[in-house]
Design a protein around this motif. Structure first.
Motif, mmCIF file in Angstrom:
data_model
loop_
_atom_site.group_PDB
_atom_site.id
_atom_site.type_symbol
_atom_site.label_atom_id
_atom_site.label_comp_id
_atom_site.label_asym_id
_atom_site.label_seq_id
_atom_site.Cartn_x
_atom_site.Cartn_y
_atom_site.Cartn_z
ATOM 1 N N TYR A 1 54.733 1.443 19.635
ATOM 2 C CA TYR A 1 55.471 2.616 19.390
ATOM 3 C C TYR A 1 55.408 3.183 17.977
ATOM 4 N N GLN A 2 55.564 2.217 17.196
ATOM 5 C CA GLN A 2 55.408 2.384 15.704
ATOM 6 C C GLN A 2 54.067 2.670 15.135
ATOM 7 N N PHE B 1 61.053 2.807 22.032
ATOM 8 C CA PHE B 1 60.871 4.099 21.246
ATOM 9 C C PHE B 1 62.225 4.564 20.787
ATOM 10 N N LYS C 1 59.888 12.177 18.328
ATOM 11 C CA LYS C 1 60.425 11.179 17.149
ATOM 12 C C LYS C 1 60.563 11.919 16.149
ATOM 13 N N ASN C 2 59.370 12.588 15.714
ATOM 14 C CA ASN C 2 59.211 13.621 14.519
ATOM 15 C C ASN C 2 60.564 14.680 14.285
ATOM 16 N N SER D 1 52.739 6.211 16.641
ATOM 17 C CA SER D 1 53.317 6.983 15.892
ATOM 18 C C SER D 1 52.719 7.352 14.814
ATOM 19 N N GLU D 2 52.591 6.186 13.748
ATOM 20 C CA GLU D 2 52.246 6.158 12.423
ATOM 21 C C GLU D 2 50.754 6.924 12.322
ATOM 22 N N VAL E 1 55.272 11.221 19.760
ATOM 23 C CA VAL E 1 55.428 11.282 18.249
ATOM 24 C C VAL E 1 55.988 12.697 18.002
ATOM 25 N N ASP F 1 58.447 5.661 8.231
ATOM 26 C CA ASP F 1 57.862 7.040 8.037
ATOM 27 C C ASP F 1 56.727 7.065 6.962
ATOM 28 N N THR G 1 49.283 8.565 14.431
ATOM 29 C CA THR G 1 49.115 10.116 14.773
ATOM 30 C C THR G 1 49.604 10.866 13.511
ATOM 31 N N ASP H 1 51.240 12.224 22.125
ATOM 32 C CA ASP H 1 51.466 13.274 21.526
ATOM 33 C C ASP H 1 52.916 13.684 21.706
#
Length: 345
Positions: free
Chosen positions: A144-145, A7, A247-248, A148-149, A244, A48, A151, A241
């Protein structure tokens, strides 16, 4: 903290090495030093979901006109559209990311763990562990990627649906907009590479020219068994969550600065982010600096051994991560040191 290692690397490699630029801007014109026609240098955003929509490029002054005017397209690598292209460094990378030929996941995990992994692999990649030859740490990085994407994309869709429910636009317009926003989109670098290929431009991969080795990305001191156990622990999480959201929250400042096309602000936000990552895992500090140097300044200097040759006779659109543009060791300054005039569009 080892479970968070992929992450932290995901955040780091997405944003690695942003630095200071003489002026703001993502697109730069290269002229002078004997060039008969200009070339262009563009700083991309590697990740992103939100910045993948092609409408962002409409906001970059001069982007479409400069892209239409060139004969060559130069990027970090061409493997997204030329998967069969290979060299010795790619062979070394394959050795780094693939399991040994005599090792399978059944050798690393027990039956219950295999069931967990197979369920997740089938859902995400439509494959089972007996057909998977990527190392566990590589899979962790990918997951992880992907999570994340997925979500972020889901959250965007929910917001769009709320907006659509209150609109009076014709159904055909709403459907067209939904398809555009809901579609799976390539990251900016790959989208531009495909666009260049469709346009019939000559494609040049900078990393292929210098035989760059991405060894530091997946290097770890964990054994394969430890990597596999960590992968299953990650999959068994009760929810994602929090990952995510974290990270965000951490990436948001840098992303917003890029969206504003303000590299000065990107530098400041990037430094804040790096400080936060080191606080989360101080053991990453030395590795991050070593990787930053390898991915950024060292790579820029090696690229510059080839760029003048390619832009000499043909107008070229050079698209590399925005990290490579600014700073004393960035491509903007290196091109200027080589005698070129480099101006923001």
């Amino acid at each position: 903290m080892k479970n968070y290692f992929p992450f932290l690397l995901l955040i780091f490699f997405t944003l690695c090495a942003f630095g200071k630029a003489p002026k703001e801007g993502l697109l730069w014109k290269i002229s002078g030093n004997g060039l008969t026609q200009p070339s262009y240098l563009f700083g991309t955003w590697h990740g992103d979901t939100e910045l993948r929509n092609q409408s962002f490029l409409d906001s970059v002054p001069g982007f479409h006109a400069s892209f239409r005017s060139v004969k060559q397209f130069m990027c970090e690598n061409r493997f997204a559209v030329l998967p069969k292209a290979t060299n010795s460094s790619q062979d070394k990378l394959r050795a780094l990311i693939l399991l040994p030929t005599d090792t399978t996941y059944s050798d690393l995990l027990d039956k219950s763990q295999i069931n967990v992994l197979d369920t997740f692999l089938t859902k995400k990649l439509k494959v089972t562990s007996d057909k998977m030859n990527l190392r566990p740490n590589v899979l962790s990085f990918m997951f992880y990627q992907m999570i994340s994407e997925d979500t972020v994309r889901s959250r965007i869709r929910q917001k769009v649906m709320i907006l659509e429910s209150s609109t009076r636009l014709p159904d055909s317009v709403v459907i067209a907009r939904r398809k555009q926003l809901y579609s799976e989109q390539d990251i900016m670098d790959i989208a531009l590479l495909k666009k260049a290929k469709a346009k019939g431009l000559e494609l040049i991969g900078l990393d292929e020219l210098i035989e760059y080795e991405h060894n530091t990305i997946f290097t770890t001191d964990m054994t394969l068994k430890q990597q596999a156990d960590s992968l299953v622990q990650f999959i068994n999480r009760s929810g994602f969550d929090d990952i995510v959201n974290t990270k965000n929250l951490m990436v948001g400042g840098v992303r917003d600065a890029y969206r504003e096309q303000n590299i000065h602000k990107v530098k400041d936000e990037k430094q804040k982010l790096m400080d936060e990552i080191v606080k989360m895992d101080s053991g990453l500090k030395n590795q991050m600096e070593e990787t930053r140097q390898s991915l950024g300044p060292d790579r820029n200097r090696d690229w510059m051994k080839h760029i003048p040759t390619y832009i000499k006779n043909k107008s070229t659109f050079i698209a590399v991560g925005a990290a490579h543009l600014p700073g004393e060791e960035g491509l903007i300054q290196l091109l200027r040191d080589a005698g070129y005039t480099v101006e923001p569009m």
